[in-house]
Design a protein around this motif. Structure first.
Motif, PDB file in Angstrom:
ATOM      1  N   ASN A 194      13.699   1.899  11.588  1.00 55.27           N
ATOM      2  CA  ASN A 194      14.053   0.622  10.969  1.00 55.27           C
ATOM      3  C   ASN A 194      14.106   0.746   9.449  1.00 55.27           C
ATOM      4  O   ASN A 194      14.970   0.171   8.786  1.00 55.27           O
ATOM      5  CB  ASN A 194      13.037  -0.453  11.350  1.00 55.27           C
ATOM      6  N   CYS A 195      13.153   1.488   8.909  1.00 59.76           N
ATOM      7  CA  CYS A 195      13.077   1.681   7.467  1.00 59.76           C
ATOM      8  C   CYS A 195      14.304   2.437   6.956  1.00 59.76           C
ATOM      9  O   CYS A 195      14.889   2.082   5.924  1.00 59.76           O
ATOM     10  CB  CYS A 195      11.791   2.441   7.131  1.00 59.76           C
ATOM     11  N   LEU A 196      14.703   3.473   7.683  1.00 56.36           N
ATOM     12  CA  LEU A 196      15.896   4.223   7.315  1.00 56.36           C
ATOM     13  C   LEU A 196      17.140   3.337   7.380  1.00 56.36           C
ATOM     14  O   LEU A 196      18.003   3.388   6.486  1.00 56.36           O
ATOM     15  CB  LEU A 196      16.062   5.430   8.246  1.00 56.36           C
ATOM     16  N   ALA A 197      17.234   2.512   8.413  1.00 57.92           N
ATOM     17  CA  ALA A 197      18.383   1.608   8.548  1.00 57.92           C
ATOM     18  C   ALA A 197      18.410   0.603   7.410  1.00 57.92           C
ATOM     19  O   ALA A 197      19.477   0.281   6.867  1.00 57.92           O
ATOM     20  CB  ALA A 197      18.322   0.897   9.901  1.00 57.92           C
ATOM     21  N   GLU A 243       0.807  -1.224   0.000  1.00 54.45           N
ATOM     22  CA  GLU A 243       0.000   0.000   0.000  1.00 54.45           C
ATOM     23  C   GLU A 243       0.845   1.282   0.000  1.00 54.45           C
ATOM     24  O   GLU A 243       0.509   2.242  -0.707  1.00 54.45           O
ATOM     25  CB  GLU A 243      -0.991  -0.048   1.167  1.00 54.45           C
ATOM     26  N   PRO A 244       1.951   1.355   0.753  1.00 55.30           N
ATOM     27  CA  PRO A 244       2.738   2.595   0.691  1.00 55.30           C
ATOM     28  C   PRO A 244       3.407   2.809  -0.672  1.00 55.30           C
ATOM     29  O   PRO A 244       3.592   3.953  -1.098  1.00 55.30           O
ATOM     30  CB  PRO A 244       3.772   2.423   1.810  1.00 55.30           C
ATOM     31  N   ILE A 245       3.765   1.736  -1.357  1.00 54.91           N
ATOM     32  CA  ILE A 245       4.317   1.880  -2.709  1.00 54.91           C
ATOM     33  C   ILE A 245       3.244   2.442  -3.638  1.00 54.91           C
ATOM     34  O   ILE A 245       3.511   3.324  -4.474  1.00 54.91           O
ATOM     35  CB  ILE A 245       4.837   0.533  -3.239  1.00 54.91           C
ATOM     36  N   ALA A 246       2.021   1.969  -3.497  1.00 53.36           N
ATOM     37  CA  ALA A 246       0.917   2.501  -4.302  1.00 53.36           C
ATOM     38  C   ALA A 246       0.727   3.989  -4.028  1.00 53.36           C
ATOM     39  O   ALA A 246       0.556   4.792  -4.963  1.00 53.36           O
ATOM     40  CB  ALA A 246      -0.375   1.728  -3.995  1.00 53.36           C
ATOM     41  N   ALA A 247       0.763   4.380  -2.757  1.00 54.56           N
ATOM     42  CA  ALA A 247       0.626   5.800  -2.420  1.00 54.56           C
ATOM     43  C   ALA A 247       1.763   6.611  -3.037  1.00 54.56           C
ATOM     44  O   ALA A 247       1.555   7.747  -3.480  1.00 54.56           O
ATOM     45  CB  ALA A 247       0.607   5.976  -0.902  1.00 54.56           C
ATOM     46  N   PHE A 264       5.369   1.794   5.741  1.00 55.23           N
ATOM     47  CA  PHE A 264       6.333   2.796   5.309  1.00 55.23           C
ATOM     48  C   PHE A 264       7.153   2.259   4.140  1.00 55.23           C
ATOM     49  O   PHE A 264       7.511   1.087   4.102  1.00 55.23           O
ATOM     50  CB  PHE A 264       7.269   3.164   6.465  1.00 55.23           C
ATOM     51  N   SER A 265       7.444   3.150   3.218  1.00 54.92           N
ATOM     52  CA  SER A 265       8.361   2.853   2.118  1.00 54.92           C
ATOM     53  C   SER A 265       9.258   4.056   1.901  1.00 54.92           C
ATOM     54  O   SER A 265       8.826   5.207   2.074  1.00 54.92           O
ATOM     55  CB  SER A 265       7.605   2.542   0.826  1.00 54.92           C
ATOM     56  N   ILE A 266      10.495   3.798   1.537  1.00 52.04           N
ATOM     57  CA  ILE A 266      11.405   4.848   1.080  1.00 52.04           C
ATOM     58  C   ILE A 266      11.631   4.609  -0.400  1.00 52.04           C
ATOM     59  O   ILE A 266      12.105   3.535  -0.807  1.00 52.04           O
ATOM     60  CB  ILE A 266      12.722   4.836   1.863  1.00 52.04           C
ATOM     61  N   VAL A 267      11.268   5.600  -1.204  1.00 49.02           N
ATOM     62  CA  VAL A 267      11.229   5.421  -2.650  1.00 49.02           C
ATOM     63  C   VAL A 267      11.872   6.620  -3.340  1.00 49.02           C
ATOM     64  O   VAL A 267      11.662   7.770  -2.943  1.00 49.02           O
ATOM     65  CB  VAL A 267       9.772   5.269  -3.151  1.00 49.02           C
ATOM     66  N   ARG A 268      12.635   6.336  -4.399  1.00 52.70           N
ATOM     67  CA  ARG A 268      13.176   7.400  -5.240  1.00 52.70           C
ATOM     68  C   ARG A 268      12.144   7.699  -6.323  1.00 52.70           C
ATOM     69  O   ARG A 268      11.776   6.816  -7.105  1.00 52.70           O
ATOM     70  CB  ARG A 268      14.508   6.981  -5.859  1.00 52.70           C
ATOM     71  N   LEU A 269      11.678   8.942  -6.345  1.00 52.53           N
ATOM     72  CA  LEU A 269      10.597   9.330  -7.239  1.00 52.53           C
ATOM     73  C   LEU A 269      11.023  10.476  -8.145  1.00 52.53           C
ATOM     74  O   LEU A 269      11.920  11.248  -7.810  1.00 52.53           O
ATOM     75  CB  LEU A 269       9.365   9.768  -6.424  1.00 52.53           C
ATOM     76  N   GLY A 270      10.338  10.600  -9.269  1.00 54.96           N
ATOM     77  CA  GLY A 270      10.600  11.716 -10.165  1.00 54.96           C
ATOM     78  C   GLY A 270       9.839  11.559 -11.459  1.00 54.96           C
ATOM     79  O   GLY A 270       9.481  10.441 -11.842  1.00 54.96           O
ATOM     80  N   PRO A 271       9.581  12.657 -12.162  1.00 54.71           N
ATOM     81  CA  PRO A 271       8.802  12.593 -13.396  1.00 54.71           C
ATOM     82  C   PRO A 271       9.439  11.707 -14.468  1.00 54.71           C
ATOM     83  O   PRO A 271       8.734  11.074 -15.262  1.00 54.71           O
ATOM     84  CB  PRO A 271       8.722  14.059 -13.839  1.00 54.71           C
ATOM     85  N   ILE A 312      12.894   1.380  -5.152  1.00 57.04           N
ATOM     86  CA  ILE A 312      12.334   1.090  -3.830  1.00 57.04           C
ATOM     87  C   ILE A 312      13.473   0.693  -2.907  1.00 57.04           C
ATOM     88  O   ILE A 312      14.064  -0.383  -3.035  1.00 57.04           O
ATOM     89  CB  ILE A 312      11.275  -0.033  -3.920  1.00 57.04           C
ATOM     90  N   LEU A 313      13.794   1.561  -1.969  1.00 61.29           N
ATOM     91  CA  LEU A 313      14.960   1.352  -1.115  1.00 61.29           C
ATOM     92  C   LEU A 313      14.636   0.616   0.179  1.00 61.29           C
ATOM     93  O   LEU A 313      15.509  -0.004   0.777  1.00 61.29           O
ATOM     94  CB  LEU A 313      15.609   2.702  -0.794  1.00 61.29           C
ATOM     95  N   ALA A 314      13.392   0.703   0.642  1.00 61.80           N
ATOM     96  CA  ALA A 314      13.026   0.036   1.897  1.00 61.80           C
ATOM     97  C   ALA A 314      11.516  -0.041   2.037  1.00 61.80           C
ATOM     98  O   ALA A 314      10.790   0.842   1.569  1.00 61.80           O
ATOM     99  CB  ALA A 314      13.614   0.773   3.100  1.00 61.80           C
TER     100      ALA A 314
END
Length: 418
Positions: A353-356, A157-161, A187-194, A206-208
């Protein structure tokens, strides 16, 4: 083939389709694109979902209300049954009836049969239980197939968001996505851009991913146990020194997915026996009235309403005159914080934890995208933003971001509808 994205949530549900190359949430209940995840079985055999289900219960229509259906996935409750009049129905069949009704309504709104779905799921249905987590997804997949979907895949779900948020930005950024829903916090940490938006494979972006089984219903439960349930005998003493009234009744009554357990015939008889040995039997009288009239969901809804009100005001009153003349529960914002601080602290710990997991410091995060109804709770909002203090805070479509993102994912995986 006709594609869609389905966000079956603990508290609310959305379903999106592609219209003119863009995700559009279907009107599932009159003009509403968001519908409560609730189903009401009328005593005469009728079935209502969403707001009409809740209204039927509040209006006193004979029957049975079930809410927070998603919470049973990954638990032993999924294989249990609940009583409907003289019959019993499995929770698996309850979920199928609800999700099947959602599918039919969306098909009616779009004018076409929906065959391919990207189903949303939390990062973890159940904490630290991989087998239960797999079972939950398998159960949801089988239900989706049983109600008529030909192809069923899943996305966190966070990736979808994140995919929904990505449409709003004009340059590349590293984003923390925080989806605080009714049943889980993800939670997700994602690299985003147009320039990344059109990539066929986003795995490297998708980093975490991380999550915890804490959501709005858990805040409801802790607030109820801390403020409301003591009025019904929770924590009170038995006549025999050193013993308290059994706590299981109150935990079930304060937990959305377990309320219906209180309506089993043996429960009221058990409480009557406990009352005879209770030091304050008048408190158990109140509990028996709630159980006898099957008004547990009324209590839960009043607690939920009070919690929501505290996001905008400092004090809220829960009227309980229907149980006993003059009875009420007053809740102040500090009460909410004190009874649920442990939950918000655990949510913040998952961000660390996600950042780690991503190998990043808090300062590396450019933005935090917030979605899910529970981000409106002030101390939850503060716990999230404190974990990444230099990041830009973006509040998204609280109830629609995940559904729209799942629909974008369906377009990527399956191609456009034909």
């Amino acid at each position: 083939m006709s594609i869609c994205g389905l966000d079956f949530g603990t508290s609310n549900t959305t379903l999106g389709t592609i219209v003119s190359a863009a995700p559009v949430l279907a009107a599932l209940e009159e003009t509403h694109t968001t519908i409560p995840s609730a189903i009401f079985y009328e005593a005469d055999g009728g079935v209502r979902i969403g707001r009409r289900a809740v209204d039927a219960y509040v209006e006193g229509v004979p029957g049975r209300l079930l809410r927070s259906l998603k919470s049973v996935l990954g638990t032993s409750l999924i294989d249990e049954t609940t009583r409907l009049g003289r019959e019993r129905i499995s929770f698996r069949d309850v979920i199928a009836a609800y999700v099947g009704a959602i599918k039919r309504r969306a098909e009616q709104a779009s004018g076409r049969e929906l065959t391919h779905v990207v189903h949303g799921r939390p990062v973890h249905f159940v904490d630290n239980a991989p087998d239960a987590d797999r079972k939950a997804e398998d159960t949801l997949r089988k239900i989706a197939k049983d109600i008529g979907f030909e192809e069923v895949t899943f996305q966190f779900e966070p990736i979808a968001a994140a995919l929904d948020y990505e449409r709003q930005i004009g340059s590349e950024e590293l984003a923390l996505i925080a989806d605080i829903g009714g049943g889980t916090s993800d939670f997700s940490i994602v690299r985003l851009g147009p320039e990344r938006h059109g990539k066929a494979d986003r795995a490297s972006d998708i980093l975490a991913n991380d999550g915890v089984r804490i959501g709005g219903t858990d805040f409801d439960r802790q607030l109820s146990l801390g403020v409301v349930m003591p009025l019904f005998g929770f924590g009170s003493a038995m006549k025999r020194a050193g013993l308290d009234v059994p706590s299981s009744y109150f935990h079930d009554l304060a937990t959305w997915s377990s309320i219906n357990r209180m309506y089993e015939p043996r429960v009221l008889a058990d409480i009557r026996q406990v009352r005879q040995e209770a030091a304050e039997p008048e408190l158990l009288d109140r509990l028996m009235r709630v159980v006898d009239e099957q008004r547990g969901h009324t209590l839960a809804m009043e607690v939920e309403d009070a919690k929501i009100a505290l996001s905008e005001q400092r004090r809220s009153e829960i009227p309980l005159e229907w149980i006993s003349p003059g009875l009420s529960a007053s809740i102040a914002r500090p009460d909410l914080v004190s009874h649920t601080r442990q939950l918000s602290d655990r949510i913040a710990a998952r961000i660390k934890n996600c950042l780690a997991q991503a190998g990043l410091t808090p300062g590396a995060i450019d933005s935090v995208f917030l979605t899910g109804g529970s981000v409106k709770l002030a101390h939850v909002h503060k716990a999230i933003t404190k974990a990444v203090p230099s990041a830009r805070i973006v509040e998204g479509d609280i109830f629609g971001a995940v559904g729209k993102g799942l629909t974008l994912e369906a377009l990527r995986r399956y191609g456009s509808s034909s």
